[in-house]
Design an enzyme around this catalytic site. Sequence first.
Site, mmCIF file in Angstrom:
data_model
loop_
_atom_site.group_PDB
_atom_site.id
_atom_site.type_symbol
_atom_site.label_atom_id
_atom_site.label_comp_id
_atom_site.label_asym_id
_atom_site.label_seq_id
_atom_site.Cartn_x
_atom_site.Cartn_y
_atom_site.Cartn_z
ATOM 1 N N HIS A 59 -5.820 1.702 -4.356
ATOM 2 C CA HIS A 59 -4.912 1.192 -3.320
ATOM 3 C C HIS A 59 -4.482 -0.236 -3.641
ATOM 4 C CE1 HIS A 59 -8.070 -1.029 -0.592
ATOM 5 N NE2 HIS A 59 -8.479 -1.005 -1.842
ATOM 6 N N CYS A 117 0.812 -1.232 0.000
ATOM 7 C CA CYS A 117 0.000 0.000 0.000
ATOM 8 C C CYS A 117 0.838 1.271 0.000
ATOM 9 C CB CYS A 117 -0.966 -0.021 1.190
ATOM 10 S SG CYS A 117 -0.195 0.051 2.830
ATOM 11 N N HIS A 155 -2.513 1.199 6.804
ATOM 12 C CA HIS A 155 -2.933 1.079 5.401
ATOM 13 C C HIS A 155 -3.170 2.469 4.832
ATOM 14 C CE1 HIS A 155 -4.320 -0.975 1.850
ATOM 15 N NE2 HIS A 155 -5.401 -0.218 1.816
#
Length: 384
Positions: free
Chosen positions: A356, A296, A344
């Site tokens: 993402h 990520c 994240h």
Amino acid sequence: MASHRKSPPPGTRVAGIRTPALATAALTSVALLSQTATAAPSTDDKPSIEEVEKKVDDLYRQAESATEKYNSAKEKTSKQRKEVDTLLDDVAQRTQKLNEAREELGTFAAAQYRTGASAPDTATFLLADSPQDYFDQTQLMGRMTSRQKDAVDDYVSEQSATMKKRQEATDSLETLSDSQSDLKTAKATVQRKLSAARELLSQLTAEEKARLAAIEKKKQEEAARKAAELAEQQAAEQKAAEEAAAAEESASSSSSSSEASDSSYATKAEKALAFARSQVGKPYVWGATGPDSYDCSGLTQAAWNAAGISLPRTTYDQVNAGTTVTLANAQPGDLVFFYDDVTHVGIYIGNGKMIHAPKPGAYVREESIYYDGESAIHSVVRPA
């Protein structure tokens, strides 16, 4: 869930009264049968699909958290290795100078041994063939003594500096060793969590996998609904802001400055988003920064790097690399962070959606920022 109830241990007393041997044996048999029944497998012990889904999600979350720790340790290890290499090169150069200074001292020592004295004296005068010879020897020995002193000073200074650098190198090597240990631990944790998640999923039947897919589909539908609500809210607020700006003609100069700033950010964000979109479909690989796969924070770092903005490597640092804005004011290009431990991140594209790299086994994709529920959203940061 497995039962934690235990049968009472067999004994020879009931309500404080001693029982005869036959009764004791009967009680023991009952206890053993009870324990056998408790230990026997039961369908009630098998976790529900909802419990499995939650457990798998938790394991992926823990793996992602460990991935960010791995990324941090890897970055630290890389920097420390460069520092160690620089220090070792410096130590090698200083050692060479030290050896040269030692050789120079040896040359002076040999010269003194050949002359038989370290400085001219009366005996030297008596052995001289003439006053001029004595004068020449005195001058030579004087120069040698001065040069020798300089050589000794240089040697002592270089020796001290070399010892200091060697100690710095030793300390840096110890720190590097600790970082490498942290790196190894984080890597093992990631692999362990992912292995546990795969194991759970592998035990599901075809019917259970279908039910799990249905749960995931329902979550995605809810996430899409929340994204649409946010898009409507942002559109309404944008319209109100534009109307207010148009009504304030007296603030035209400041408005112009603000518009120029927004335009500059939008230009950079457009480049970052163009890069992110071109990565859609590439696999998530923990610790990866491209160009064939990403995790990520590796994706967001690469996207903004394409726009000329250098972001730190990890989510922990990226969350502090810009200005925090409200979710209602999020603009395309902003970074959306998730979870209390900030493990994240995705890049906002507008309309309540982001691009993402979700998790192991998945691919870079567009998705609602509510993919894991509204409570999962930590903050929004504008990096430029």
